[in-house]
Design an enzyme around this catalytic site. Structure first.
Site, PDB file in Angstrom:
ATOM      1  N   ASP A  57       3.171   9.574   2.748  1.00  0.00           N
ATOM      2  CA  ASP A  57       2.354   8.994   1.684  1.00  0.00           C
ATOM      3  C   ASP A  57       3.142   9.155   0.392  1.00  0.00           C
ATOM      4  O   ASP A  57       3.205  10.238  -0.190  1.00  0.00           O
ATOM      5  CB  ASP A  57       1.011   9.708   1.597  1.00  0.00           C
ATOM      6  CG  ASP A  57       0.128   9.190   0.463  1.00  0.00           C
ATOM      7  OD1 ASP A  57       0.528   8.206  -0.199  1.00  0.00           O
ATOM      8  OD2 ASP A  57      -0.956   9.764   0.239  1.00  0.00           O
ATOM      9  N   LYS A  71       5.825   5.288  -9.295  1.00  0.00           N
ATOM     10  CA  LYS A  71       5.288   4.267  -8.387  1.00  0.00           C
ATOM     11  C   LYS A  71       4.740   3.064  -9.159  1.00  0.00           C
ATOM     12  O   LYS A  71       4.767   1.942  -8.666  1.00  0.00           O
ATOM     13  CB  LYS A  71       4.194   4.890  -7.515  1.00  0.00           C
ATOM     14  CG  LYS A  71       3.637   3.986  -6.427  1.00  0.00           C
ATOM     15  CD  LYS A  71       2.692   4.785  -5.538  1.00  0.00           C
ATOM     16  CE  LYS A  71       2.072   3.930  -4.455  1.00  0.00           C
ATOM     17  NZ  LYS A  71       1.190   4.739  -3.564  1.00  0.00           N
ATOM     18  N   GLU A 123      -2.262   1.742   2.686  1.00  0.00           N
ATOM     19  CA  GLU A 123      -2.887   3.050   2.571  1.00  0.00           C
ATOM     20  C   GLU A 123      -4.337   3.086   3.083  1.00  0.00           C
ATOM     21  O   GLU A 123      -4.704   4.015   3.812  1.00  0.00           O
ATOM     22  CB  GLU A 123      -2.815   3.518   1.111  1.00  0.00           C
ATOM     23  CG  GLU A 123      -1.389   3.868   0.679  1.00  0.00           C
ATOM     24  CD  GLU A 123      -1.222   4.020  -0.818  1.00  0.00           C
ATOM     25  OE1 GLU A 123      -2.236   3.884  -1.533  1.00  0.00           O
ATOM     26  OE2 GLU A 123      -0.093   4.261  -1.272  1.00  0.00           O
ATOM     27  N   ASP A 178     -10.087   3.384  -2.207  1.00  0.00           N
ATOM     28  CA  ASP A 178      -8.860   4.178  -2.402  1.00  0.00           C
ATOM     29  C   ASP A 178      -8.438   4.126  -3.867  1.00  0.00           C
ATOM     30  O   ASP A 178      -7.869   3.134  -4.326  1.00  0.00           O
ATOM     31  CB  ASP A 178      -7.749   3.622  -1.500  1.00  0.00           C
ATOM     32  CG  ASP A 178      -6.468   4.449  -1.566  1.00  0.00           C
ATOM     33  OD1 ASP A 178      -6.415   5.392  -2.372  1.00  0.00           O
ATOM     34  OD2 ASP A 178      -5.529   4.133  -0.815  1.00  0.00           O
TER      35      ASP A 178
END
Length: 629
Positions: free
Chosen positions: A25, A86, A186, A208
């Site tokens: 992850d 990210k 994800e 999420d």
């Protein structure tokens, strides 16, 4: 007598050998790695017992620091300590709209279609390189824990990542020396972990909210089949935005109490952002948070933030997550009554008012029995175990979807969608196009991604040309354009003229990704010793500075050398220049620095005379009374 090893078709010839595969992850705030041991998915810890690796990288001249140690230095060295990288993956400089509140020095790489880079003391670093350093650390942790080299990894990405962001993630893994078995969305990974752990069936919503991205996915779970019915989200919305709202509130409080409030420097900006994050986390289990620190200007920050105040000024962020949620429900053709459960994923979902909002919207309490920080990695590990061949893939089938529509530019700058969003992956679709001019022998094909009708409102992915079309009247040619999206969500496009058979194809390498030669060179560089890299960098810097000095002195000599220098003085300067020029062809950066200093010293009298001459020229013909003081 030798024993024969017999294996059934499709099975490993050495079934007793367990291949080392992991799920990773790669998060905005934290990253982690997991694997399957004895049939159970488990997170791997570092030597200090930490499961989470802060996604923070600090660059020194001769060292790269990743994780907790880098995080501890983010306020003291904000420019060289990169957090939340990210959010920059697959982005260009113009995509970063809040640069004023980010303490980094951004650079646009013109050679890479405007790819974003960050300036550090170790040189320019792309988000791909920074992410690769995080992945290298996770890879080393896994190999040390498992006692061998990894076969491969499943790396998770936000469901709403576009093609450029997915390709950038894959490039980072390659640069880190990781074989990517698959990129997995994800929310889908979370559903795998949750579904298999609870033997759940029915329609589930995966909410999420991570550090920098938000995804909402609606999945149908049935006997090991995970079918994504719809997905939506925002790849620029996450826990960082809640931190930023506290940061803005802090600035307002300090400004109201300090009349001579000065703009913040990089250190103070990062310090307040760090304090904001800590306050947000404290408010998860407490009614108020005390924020105390001293800025470099001497201003004292001493504020108390209540839960009620925090909820008030972040309410609009919570609402920004509910809008994509409603869209995904419409796309799936479902109502609230159809939802069996809501799974919360991502550290930001620990905030109580997030959980209350989700509960109120879906009229049921969210499922939180799995750690929201770890559930994505656990699901990725399960899928990695299957893809590595350690267990049959028959008992788990993932049917993911493409998050955004894919299409072509047509006349007038319009978009013709070929693959609509929420199409099940992998997928291939074709559509016929034709020429618009008599005798046209070539066609430019522009591939775009997005939901808008105009090309200017969508993201450009690639351009290529189909040449050799037989001359025909307009509209007679038939060009079939085929789009193929693999299980990772990455795209390839081909075009074929049906009558002649001429064709062209492209595997889409999105803008703001790395070129193949860049990746190759980076991989070669990573194999070299850090010390040799450091020496080479210092040599290049010394040579550049020396050449700049030599050029400046040559210009000065040409302009005023004959008038201001004696023959002996000029000869001495020339000797120093020749010495420095010879040393620049060598490899001793210390000698180059010393020769540069010597040349500077030798030209100091010349520089002083030039300054005097300039002043005299400026004052020539003027008296003191005529000068403005």
């Amino acid at each position: 007598m030798a024993l024969l090893q017999i294996s059934e078709p499709g099975m490993s010839p050495a079934p007793h050998q367990h291949k080392l595969a992991v799920g990773i992850d790669l998060g905005t705030t934290n990253s982690l790695v997991a694997t399957v041991k004895s049939g159970m998915s488990t997170v791997l810890h570092d030597e200090q017992g930490h499961a989470l690796l802060p996604s923070v990288v600090r660059y020194l001249e001769d060292q790269v620091i990743v994780g907790h140690e880098a995080q501890a230095a983010q306020s003291a060295d904000p420019i060289n300590t990169i957090v939340s990288v990210k959010r920059f993956m697959g982005r260009a400089l113009h995509d970063i709209t809040d640069r004023a509140h980010i303490p980094y020095q951004f650079v646009e790489n013109a050679a890479s279609a405007g790819m974003l880079e960050l300036s550090t003391r170790a040189g320019l670093k792309s988000p791909v390189e920074i992410s690769a350093d995080i992945l290298k650390t996770l890879k080393l942790r896994a190999e040390k824990a498992l006692g061998g080299e990894l076969t491969g990894a499943v790396i998770t990405v936000p469901a709403y990542f576009d093609d450029a962001q997915r390709q950038a993630t894959k490039d980072a893994a390659r640069l880190a020396g990781i074989h990517v078995l698959r990129l997995l969305n994800e929310p889908t990974a979370a559903a795998v972990a949750y579904g298999l752990d609870n033997a759940a069936e029915g329609v589930y919503v995966i909410y999420d909210l991570g550090g920098g991205t938000f995804d909402i996915s609606i999945l149908k779970l049935s006997q090991g089949v995970f079918e994504v019915l719809a997905t939506n989200g925002d790849s620029a919305l996450g826990g960082d935005d809640f931190d930023h709202r506290i940061y803005c509130w802090l600035i307002d409080q300090v400004r109201s109490k300090n009349a001579d409030f000065q703009p913040l420097n990089e250190q103070d900006t990062r310090l307040l952002l760090t304090k904001a994050r800590q306050a947000k986390e404290w408010l998860t289990d407490n009614h108020e948070a005390n924020i105390v620190c001293k800025l470099s200007t001497g201003a004292l920050v001493d504020e108390t933030l209540s839960v009620a105040e925090f909820v008030r000024f972040t309410e609009h962020l919570v609402n920004k997550t509910l809008s994509p949620t409603r869209k995904a429900m419409r796309d799936a053709g479902l109502t609230i009554d159809d939802i069996k459960g809501v799974v919360l994923v991502g550290g930001a979902t620990r905030m109580p008012h997030i959980r209350h909002a989700v509960q109120a919207h879906f009229q049921q309490e969210p499922l939180t029995n799995l750690d929201p920080d770890k559930v994505v990695a656990l699901g990725a590990a399960i899928q990695a175990n299957v893809l590595a061949g350690n267990r049959s893939g028959d008992d788990i089938l993932l049917l993911d979807v493409t998050p955004l529509s894919l299409g072509l530019e047509t006349m007038g700058g319009l978009v013709e969608k070929v693959i609509p969003r929420n199409s099940t992956l992998p997928i291939a679709r074709a559509q016929d196009f034709t020429t618009y001019k008599d005798g046209q022998t070539a066609m430019a094909i522009h591939v775009v991604q997005g939901e808008r009708e105009l090309v200017s409102d969508c993201r450009s992915l690639a351009r290529f040309e189909l040449r050799g079309i037989p001359p025909m009247v307009a509209g007679a040619a038939r060009i079939r354009v085929t789009f193929q999206v693999d299980a990772d969500g990455l795209l390839s496009v081909s075009a074929r003229e049906q009558a002649s058979g001429v064709e062209a194809a492209i595997t889409v390498k999105p803008s703001y990704g790395l070129h193949e030669d860049q990746i190759t060179q980076m991989l070669k560089d990573s194999y070299g010793a850090a010390e040799s890299d450091k020496q080479a960098r210092m040599l290049r810097e010394a040579v550049v500075d020396a050449q700049r000095l030599i050029e400046a002195i040559h210009v000065a000599l040409a302009q005023a050398g004959d008038q201001l220098l004696s023959a002996d003085e000029r000869s001495l300067i020339t000797q120093h220049i020749d010495t420095l020029t010879q040393l620049c062809a060598g490899t001793d950066h210390h000698a180059i620095h010393q020769a540069s200093d010597a040349l500077n010293h030798a030209t100091e009298p010349f520089a002083a005379r030039r300054m005097d001459a300039s002043v005299q020229q400026a004052l020539a013909g003027k008296n003191l009374d005529s000068l403005e003081l």
